[in-house]
Scaffold this active site. Sequence first.
Site, PDB file in Angstrom:
ATOM      1  N   LYS A 152     -18.765  16.357 -24.070  1.00  0.00           N
ATOM      2  CA  LYS A 152     -17.379  16.737 -24.358  1.00  0.00           C
ATOM      3  C   LYS A 152     -17.304  17.986 -25.222  1.00  0.00           C
ATOM      4  CE  LYS A 152     -14.919  12.409 -23.624  1.00  0.00           C
ATOM      5  NZ  LYS A 152     -14.072  11.347 -24.221  1.00  0.00           N
ATOM      6  N   ARG A 202     -20.579   5.432 -22.875  1.00  0.00           N
ATOM      7  CA  ARG A 202     -20.068   5.914 -21.586  1.00  0.00           C
ATOM      8  C   ARG A 202     -20.575   7.345 -21.399  1.00  0.00           C
ATOM      9  NH1 ARG A 202     -15.706   8.881 -19.590  1.00  0.00           N
ATOM     10  NH2 ARG A 202     -14.920   8.193 -17.558  1.00  0.00           N
TER      11      ARG A 202
END
Length: 274
Positions: free
Chosen positions: A221, A255
């Site tokens: 991210k 995740r």
Amino acid sequence: MFINCKGKLVDLSQPKVMGILNCTPDSFFDGGNYNSDSKFLNQAEKLLADGVDFIDIGAYSSKPNAEFVSEEEEIARMVPAVELVIKHFPDALISVDTFRGAVAKAAVESGAAIVNDIAAGMLDDKMLETVGQLKVPYIMMHMRGNPQTMVKLTQYEDIVGEMLLYFSERVDVARKHGIDDIIIDPGFGFAKTLEQNYEVLNKMELFNMTELPVLAGMSRKSMIYKLLDIAPQEALNGTTVLNTIALQKGAKILRVHDVKEAVETVKIVNMLMR
């Protein structure tokens, strides 16, 4: 700390790995990579071979300023993807990444085992009722607004305190709808600045006071690649560092895009914490 996935009790006292598998053309890292049945299936097979515990299928990109996708289009993407994986890997535990109750229902009826909702029921007033009827585990994430507006909604006085209040309220509503197995996700990158993401990670052990499993989703991210001034494709090392910290602070599910590396991280941290 167990969750019931299609009659199978999954023990989250030992951290698990959730692999991301998108059937979207516009996800920030892998958008469009799996645009045929064979490519999609090959990636699912790779995730399973690498040791994944859950496969999280997404049909609507939730990146900042993502394009709107209709409910009908999301279902048209999601259901064939779930059915394809279940057909070839019937024992796979699939999580469906959606904030819409109708999509969740269609996906679970096609074989999915978990609903992963970025909005904790805030973007569809039928979501919690639907999940309660489906009797599947429910992942609720912290976010403000929606993918199109969240980048403007980052004003907090006490971000972690406000997130804990948010989860307390949303868990209470979910329980009233008959949802038994709940996992919380701090929502790294959602309605949070780069600095706020690191503040949340630094205090992540506070979410353990909810006595619910915590999912950490930081894979490749912007909190990594913007800080390091690199591309998402170069952010695997940073992802592993943050996953290590998250596990040490109590995360029960990672995740990720890169399952093999995450599985290795879990094994190493487990050994360290024995």
